[in-house]
Design an enzyme around this catalytic site. Sequence first.
Site, PDB file in Angstrom:
ATOM      1  N   PRO A   1       0.832  -1.201   0.000  1.00 49.66           N
ATOM      2  CA  PRO A   1       0.000   0.000   0.000  1.00 49.66           C
ATOM      3  C   PRO A   1       0.870   1.256   0.000  1.00 49.66           C
ATOM      4  O   PRO A   1       1.854   1.340   0.730  1.00 49.66           O
ATOM      5  CB  PRO A   1      -0.793  -0.132   1.304  1.00 49.66           C
ATOM      6  CG  PRO A   1      -0.792  -1.589   1.612  1.00 49.66           C
ATOM      7  CD  PRO A   1       0.525  -2.097   1.125  1.00 49.66           C
ATOM      8  N   GLU A   2       0.513   2.230  -0.828  1.00 52.42           N
ATOM      9  CA  GLU A   2       1.242   3.492  -0.850  1.00 52.42           C
ATOM     10  C   GLU A   2       0.467   4.524  -0.045  1.00 52.42           C
ATOM     11  O   GLU A   2      -0.601   4.243   0.504  1.00 52.42           O
ATOM     12  CB  GLU A   2       1.481   3.924  -2.295  1.00 52.42           C
ATOM     13  CG  GLU A   2       2.383   2.951  -3.056  1.00 52.42           C
ATOM     14  CD  GLU A   2       3.057   3.588  -4.259  1.00 52.42           C
ATOM     15  OE1 GLU A   2       3.192   4.816  -4.298  1.00 52.42           O
ATOM     16  OE2 GLU A   2       3.447   2.831  -5.161  1.00 52.42           O
TER      17      GLU A   2
ATOM     18  N   HIS B   1      -4.363 -15.651   9.272  1.00 55.42           N
ATOM     19  CA  HIS B   1      -3.405 -14.544   9.311  1.00 55.42           C
ATOM     20  C   HIS B   1      -3.947 -13.319  10.040  1.00 55.42           C
ATOM     21  O   HIS B   1      -3.429 -12.221   9.871  1.00 55.42           O
ATOM     22  CB  HIS B   1      -2.990 -14.174   7.890  1.00 55.42           C
ATOM     23  CG  HIS B   1      -2.371 -15.316   7.140  1.00 55.42           C
ATOM     24  ND1 HIS B   1      -1.159 -15.867   7.501  1.00 55.42           N
ATOM     25  CD2 HIS B   1      -2.805 -16.023   6.069  1.00 55.42           C
ATOM     26  CE1 HIS B   1      -0.864 -16.853   6.663  1.00 55.42           C
ATOM     27  NE2 HIS B   1      -1.845 -16.967   5.797  1.00 55.42           N
TER      28      HIS B   1
ATOM     29  N   ARG C   1       2.135 -12.033   5.136  1.00 58.10           N
ATOM     30  CA  ARG C   1       3.597 -12.174   5.106  1.00 58.10           C
ATOM     31  C   ARG C   1       4.271 -11.693   6.386  1.00 58.10           C
ATOM     32  O   ARG C   1       5.479 -11.843   6.552  1.00 58.10           O
ATOM     33  CB  ARG C   1       4.153 -11.427   3.894  1.00 58.10           C
ATOM     34  CG  ARG C   1       3.590 -11.953   2.567  1.00 58.10           C
ATOM     35  CD  ARG C   1       4.139 -11.194   1.378  1.00 58.10           C
ATOM     36  NE  ARG C   1       5.566 -11.458   1.179  1.00 58.10           N
ATOM     37  CZ  ARG C   1       6.294 -10.899   0.215  1.00 58.10           C
ATOM     38  NH1 ARG C   1       5.731 -10.027  -0.612  1.00 58.10           N
ATOM     39  NH2 ARG C   1       7.561 -11.180   0.096  1.00 58.10           N
TER      40      ARG C   1
ATOM     41  N   ARG D   1      22.401  15.971  -5.791  1.00 59.80           N
ATOM     42  CA  ARG D   1      22.158  14.530  -5.874  1.00 59.80           C
ATOM     43  C   ARG D   1      22.380  14.027  -7.296  1.00 59.80           C
ATOM     44  O   ARG D   1      21.721  14.481  -8.234  1.00 59.80           O
ATOM     45  CB  ARG D   1      20.732  14.194  -5.419  1.00 59.80           C
ATOM     46  CG  ARG D   1      20.410  14.572  -3.979  1.00 59.80           C
ATOM     47  CD  ARG D   1      21.060  13.645  -2.979  1.00 59.80           C
ATOM     48  NE  ARG D   1      20.457  12.342  -2.978  1.00 59.80           N
ATOM     49  CZ  ARG D   1      19.428  11.993  -2.191  1.00 59.80           C
ATOM     50  NH1 ARG D   1      18.888  12.863  -1.373  1.00 59.80           N
ATOM     51  NH2 ARG D   1      18.943  10.766  -2.243  1.00 59.80           N
TER      52      ARG D   1
END
Length: 269
Positions: free
Chosen positions: A2-3, A90, A109, A150
């Site tokens: 998820p972002e 889970h 996971r 950078r």
Amino acid sequence: MPELPEVEVSRQGISPYLENQQLVNVVARQRQLRWWVPDEVLAQLNQPVLSVTRRAKYLLIQLPQGDIILHLGMSGHLKVIPSDTPATKHDHIDLVLASGMALRLNDTRRFGAVLWQHKGETHPLLASLGPEPLSDNFNLAHLTAAFAKRSSAVKLVLMDNHVVVGVGNIYANEALFKAGILPSKPAKAVTAAQLEKLLPVIKDTLAAAIKQGGTTLKDFSQADGKPGYFAQQLQVYGRGGQPCLTCGTVLSEIRLGQRSTVFCSKCQN
């Protein structure tokens, strides 16, 4: 994973069920997630939930003595269900409320996290994060300074949480396409004109994703508990080898920082 928009949509979904409710129990069926769930989390009994906020991809459940920090990791999701709902394989952590409902973390996971932050302190995971992308602190001066020296690819710099939080792989791809910038371009080579275009594009892309997710939000009392990850109108992400929606050129796909990166060689430079 998820972002930021998905995590914000999750926050919006669970907040009405948690805020101003009494937390009466914490059930830990599995404490070994990405990190061990600390004892302080399990000790938060008979405490009111003051608010549910977000920092980067972390959700903070504010209690009088501190915050329970939730991170969904790679596969985690939250659901609000009756507290007597039988747990599945889970379902690792329940925050049980006096209303008879529970916030349940399911994480196949186990890369997610449930942590504790004492009141007045900042957890080490949150201490060095950059500004929120939709805040005033993420501005042209900040972006210019972050890019100035950078040499790394601009996409990798955008995904650096020390520069700005929450611009993950999907939205970095999309924002750079909309701004006409090659993802592999060294950050210090991005022109002032490109920076002026990139900043609002990042904000608009994330805000639109949150808004879309909010309008299709599922009821978190439903069994799957997923926050209706919106049907994104993606222009490049996941479309490598397909025609550019702007010019028709076949989209290129490379790997940057071990992440799939899709771009148009004609529209981006």
